[in-house]
Design an enzyme around this catalytic site. Structure first.
Site, mmCIF file in Angstrom:
data_model
loop_
_atom_site.group_PDB
_atom_site.id
_atom_site.type_symbol
_atom_site.label_atom_id
_atom_site.label_comp_id
_atom_site.label_asym_id
_atom_site.label_seq_id
_atom_site.Cartn_x
_atom_site.Cartn_y
_atom_site.Cartn_z
ATOM 1 C CG ASP A 106 30.301 43.378 35.327
ATOM 2 O OD1 ASP A 106 29.363 43.413 34.522
ATOM 3 O OD2 ASP A 106 31.392 43.945 35.150
ATOM 4 N N GLY A 107 28.962 42.200 39.516
ATOM 5 C CA GLY A 107 28.792 41.301 40.657
ATOM 6 C C GLY A 107 27.319 41.077 40.941
ATOM 7 C CG ASN A 139 32.532 36.308 34.744
ATOM 8 O OD1 ASN A 139 32.103 36.641 33.647
ATOM 9 N ND2 ASN A 139 32.550 37.110 35.790
ATOM 10 C CG ASP A 168 49.839 31.347 42.746
ATOM 11 O OD1 ASP A 168 50.671 30.619 43.339
ATOM 12 O OD2 ASP A 168 49.829 32.584 42.837
ATOM 13 C CB THR A 201 36.264 41.174 29.717
ATOM 14 O OG1 THR A 201 34.957 40.641 29.990
ATOM 15 C CG2 THR A 201 36.414 41.379 28.229
ATOM 16 C CB ALA A 202 35.935 38.599 34.541
ATOM 17 C CE1 TYR A 203 42.406 36.188 39.258
ATOM 18 C CE2 TYR A 203 40.760 34.685 40.141
ATOM 19 C CZ TYR A 203 42.023 35.239 40.196
ATOM 20 O OH TYR A 203 42.882 34.851 41.179
ATOM 21 C CG ASN A 204 40.958 34.929 30.633
ATOM 22 O OD1 ASN A 204 41.745 33.997 30.618
ATOM 23 N ND2 ASN A 204 40.754 35.713 29.578
HETATM 24 P P1 NAP Z 1 34.603 41.775 42.359
HETATM 25 O O1 NAP Z 1 35.787 41.436 43.181
HETATM 26 O O2 NAP Z 1 33.903 43.059 42.584
HETATM 27 O O3 NAP Z 1 34.993 41.696 40.782
HETATM 28 C C1 NAP Z 1 36.190 42.225 40.324
HETATM 29 C C2 NAP Z 1 35.910 43.044 39.078
HETATM 30 O O4 NAP Z 1 35.540 42.171 37.996
HETATM 31 C C3 NAP Z 1 34.746 44.040 39.237
HETATM 32 O O5 NAP Z 1 35.181 45.291 38.756
HETATM 33 C C4 NAP Z 1 33.644 43.444 38.364
HETATM 34 O O6 NAP Z 1 32.774 44.426 37.802
HETATM 35 C C5 NAP Z 1 34.494 42.813 37.269
HETATM 36 N N1 NAP Z 1 33.824 41.809 36.422
HETATM 37 C C6 NAP Z 1 32.992 40.782 36.770
HETATM 38 N N2 NAP Z 1 32.617 40.093 35.670
HETATM 39 C C7 NAP Z 1 33.214 40.700 34.614
HETATM 40 C C8 NAP Z 1 33.220 40.449 33.208
HETATM 41 N N3 NAP Z 1 32.560 39.422 32.651
HETATM 42 N N4 NAP Z 1 33.982 41.259 32.412
HETATM 43 C C9 NAP Z 1 34.688 42.287 32.938
HETATM 44 N N5 NAP Z 1 34.725 42.551 34.258
HETATM 45 C C10 NAP Z 1 33.992 41.772 35.075
HETATM 46 O O7 NAP Z 1 33.602 40.522 42.480
HETATM 47 P P2 NAP Z 1 32.196 40.358 41.766
HETATM 48 O O8 NAP Z 1 31.697 41.699 41.346
HETATM 49 O O9 NAP Z 1 31.382 39.480 42.632
HETATM 50 O O10 NAP Z 1 32.566 39.542 40.430
HETATM 51 C C11 NAP Z 1 33.027 38.220 40.467
HETATM 52 C C12 NAP Z 1 34.110 38.139 39.440
HETATM 53 O O11 NAP Z 1 35.244 38.851 39.904
HETATM 54 C C13 NAP Z 1 34.661 36.760 39.184
HETATM 55 O O12 NAP Z 1 33.851 36.037 38.277
HETATM 56 C C14 NAP Z 1 36.041 37.070 38.645
HETATM 57 O O13 NAP Z 1 36.036 37.112 37.233
HETATM 58 C C15 NAP Z 1 36.347 38.467 39.151
HETATM 59 N N6 NAP Z 1 37.588 38.462 39.947
HETATM 60 C C16 NAP Z 1 38.654 39.121 39.441
HETATM 61 C C17 NAP Z 1 39.866 39.087 40.102
HETATM 62 C C18 NAP Z 1 41.029 39.784 39.486
HETATM 63 O O14 NAP Z 1 40.840 40.398 38.427
HETATM 64 N N7 NAP Z 1 42.215 39.695 40.057
HETATM 65 C C19 NAP Z 1 39.998 38.386 41.297
HETATM 66 C C20 NAP Z 1 38.875 37.726 41.811
HETATM 67 C C21 NAP Z 1 37.663 37.766 41.107
HETATM 68 P P3 NAP Z 1 31.820 45.350 38.751
HETATM 69 O O15 NAP Z 1 32.734 46.372 39.318
HETATM 70 O O16 NAP Z 1 30.817 45.957 37.794
HETATM 71 O O17 NAP Z 1 31.198 44.424 39.763
HETATM 72 MN MN MN Z 2 31.756 43.777 41.963
#
Ligand code: NAP
Ligand code: MN
Length: 268
Positions: free
Chosen positions: A50-51, A123, A152, A163-166
């Site tokens: 996804d990243g 996202n 925070d 499905t991501a950070y949310n």
């Molecule tokens: P990353 O730190 O590798 O992303 C964290 C996880 O989010 C990875 O497993 C990534 O999938 C997954 N992801 C990204 N978009 C998604 C989506 N639409 N639905 C489900 N999972 C998703 O960073 P990154 O790969 O550059 O992705 C950036 C995204 O990370 C941000 O947009 C944010 O949503 C997410 N994030 C999550 C957290 C948290 O959950 N605590 C914290 C910071 C950021 P892949 O493994 O396939 O890359």
């Molecule tokens: Mn990633």
């Protein structure tokens, strides 16, 4: 005219191997392949997770050309194709046997004391403190004051980003066929000192969500869009809405949102 396909990939061994195999198969099928953005391409293929998909969309400046992803990454919610299914993907693509999912982008307009800047996200956008301190934010929706938030931060997501950070902060998973904006609190404080919603709230697609620091021109507000940090001095307010701009994502014709959610989150 040549049929051009652009391939974008991250640098993992698996992705680079997949790129080589894909490149050869596309050439054998009569396509021309480019590794850089080409405005005449008919398709962009992102190889990674996804990243990598998010990075490709950013690097190519929110392309209107359809995209498809091959998942060599960790989770892979956006990429739909497995590296072992490249042959059947090429056949389906040539046969027009796929569906196109349109993902509207989140428009984030940041106004500072003397400038305004627009950023687009797939996202989410997170508004938080750049220091490890409580942030105090005013939340307005459609010019109506909804709450003062302390905690925070606030996370504003699209359905695609639900499905991501949310999801990690306790927000709801939203079917991507629904066009809504979700505002989720990150560690909200609920005491007699501060009071705000503890669950996320979901607003209609035409809403304008307006977040501003409670103290005028607070200097420690950080905006993070799809994982990328934007630091501005003296933010006045941040307006978030669903943009008319969208990206087009190809899905295999058997793609179904809830099956994908179960597969990725519940492992069945
Ligand atoms: P990353 O730190 O590798 O992303 C964290 C996880 O989010 C990875 O497993 C990534 O999938 C997954 N992801 C990204 N978009 C998604 C989506 N639409 N639905 C489900 N999972 C998703 O960073 P990154 O790969 O550059 O992705 C950036 C995204 O990370 C941000 O947009 C944010 O949503 C997410 N994030 C999550 C957290 C948290 O959950 N605590 C914290 C910071 C950021 P892949 O493994 O396939 O890359
Ligand atoms: Mn990633």
């Amino acid at each position: 005219m040549n049929k051009i396909i652009t391939i974008s990939s991250n640098n993992t061994k698996k992705s680079l191997e997949t790129r080589e195999i894909l490149h050869k198969k596309l050439i054998d099928t009569g396509f021309e392949v480019d590794y850089e953005y080409n405005p005449n391409a008919q398709l962009i293929i992102s190889i990674g997770g996804d990243g990598c998909f998010l990075q490709t969309v950013r690097d190519y400046n929110l392309p209107t050309i359809p995209l498809v992803g091959i998942n060599t990454g960790h989770l892979g919610f956006f990429p739909d194709i497995s590296p072992v299914d490249i042959d059947s993907f090429i056949k389906s693509y040539l046969d027009g046997d796929y569906v196109t999912q349109e993902l509207p982008l989140l428009e984030v307009s940041i106004s500072t004391k003397d400038a305004c800047c627009n950023i687009y996200g797939i996202n989410e956008a997170v508004v938080k403190s750049d220091k490890s301190r409580t942030i105090h934010l005013k939340l307005n929706i459609n010019n109506k004051h909804v709450q003062n938030f302390s905690g925070d931060g606030l996370l504003v997501s699209t359905s695609a980003g639900s499905t991501a950070y949310n999801y990690s902060v306790g927000g709801s998973i939203v079917d991507t066929s629904l066009k809504v904006i979700q505002v989720a609190p990150i560690s909200p404080i609920n005491t007699i000192a501060y009071r705000c919603f503890t669950s996320s709230i979901i607003c209609s697609h035409d809403s304008i969500v307006d977040i501003s620091p409670e103290c005028d021109f607070e200097n420690s507000t950080l905006v993070v869009v799809d994982g990328l940090e934007y630091n501005f001095k003296e933010i006045d307010n941040i307006k978030l809405s669903i943009s008319d701009r969208k990206i087009k994502l190809l899905r295999t014709s058997n793609y179904e949102f809830w099956s994908r959610v179960c597969e990725k989150f519940l492992n069945f």
